[in-house]
Design an enzyme around this catalytic site. Sequence first.
Site, PDB file in Angstrom:
ATOM      1  N   LYS A   1       1.495  -1.069  -0.257  1.00 12.67           N
ATOM      2  CA  LYS A   1       0.196   0.397   0.059  1.00 12.67           C
ATOM      3  C   LYS A   1       0.860   1.501  -0.024  1.00 12.67           C
ATOM      4  CE  LYS A   1      -3.716   2.769   1.031  1.00 12.67           C
ATOM      5  NZ  LYS A   1      -4.444   3.396  -0.686  1.00 12.67           N
TER       6      LYS A   1
ATOM      7  N   ASN B   1       1.307   3.909  -2.576  1.00  8.91           N
ATOM      8  CA  ASN B   1       0.541   5.732  -3.045  1.00  8.91           C
ATOM      9  C   ASN B   1       1.214   6.161  -3.192  1.00  8.91           C
ATOM     10  OD1 ASN B   1      -1.616   4.271  -2.100  1.00  8.91           O
ATOM     11  ND2 ASN B   1      -2.852   5.978  -0.260  1.00  8.91           N
TER      12      ASN B   1
END
Length: 298
Positions: free
Chosen positions: A171, A175
């Site tokens: 993640k 991101n």
Amino acid sequence: MTAVGFIGLGTMGAPMARNLVKAGHALTVYDLNEGAVAKLVAAGATAAASPAAVASASEVVITMLPDAPDVEKAVLGQGGIAEGLRRGSLYIDMSTIDPQTTQAIGAALREKGVEMLDSPVGKTVEHAIAGTSTLMIGGETNVLERARPVLSAMGQDLIHCGGLGMGQAMKLTNNLLASVLITASSEALVCGAKAGLSLETMISVLKTTMAWNQQLAVAMHNRALKGDFEPGFMVKLAHKDCRLALAMNRSLGIETPVGAATLAALQEAIEAGLASKDVGAVLKLREDPAGVQVRLPA
Ligand code: NAD
């Protein structure tokens, strides 16, 4: 049907919790914001007085909280989830935090006979509402299989990324790139507009080239390019993710100069008073000094 507990009913957590109710799970909820709890109770959930009370009513407990200190407090703090969880129950953190905190919480819970997964969430709030999020899962395969019926109510693509913490590593990687893309896309559009190009022309060309990306096609298209800077995904959360990604890379001995420039742009947005606006507000940050606006036709 599983007895599920859900803590953190914000922009993302509220629609995810609603989808668990819709899928037929018995849901117990908690949030510091009483209004958010009341809305979920109206949708069919039961309110609990603390994270510990949520845990003692649940076989599977989920958190969807802003940052690592919030998760640590909700799990290991006074009146936290760890106090209420029974041996054999399962804890899933769906917030975006760092792999180290995830692994430390997992180790503390394992001593109590509780399994843990990390399952941070990809895509946008609109996907969370539709139950079509991408879930990046870290943990043991057998634990993931046990959690699958619950996770499937919230996500479409369930991707096993490795052991506990690897969902978070994925993640943060995702991101970092997403923040770079929205910041760079904003700069480029403002630059083109200042040079005299219309947004229509820029989109017609960019769509066909290697510059096209999902931030332009989906996130900016749905919000910033329509002049809507309400979240969505807040600048302060994008800043947190970029900061955590850079910290992860530093701990691995890796340089991320483009990431550092992106973090600086997000810091600039916070200092300009945009912390609680959508991350698409990085467009506004570049538009204002350039004296141009890049907008889709109404
Ligand atoms: P949000 O700020 O809208 O919601 C957070 C919720 O947690 C709030 O309702 C708040 O009251 C509650 N809360 C905070 N501390 C608490 C505590 N100790 N106990 C109980 N409740 C507490 O944030 P969000 O946008 O829903 O994001 C949540 C997480 O999901 C973040 O880690 C974020 O980075 C990640 N995320 C967000 C998006 C997005 O598009 N918004 C997308 C993917 C992932």
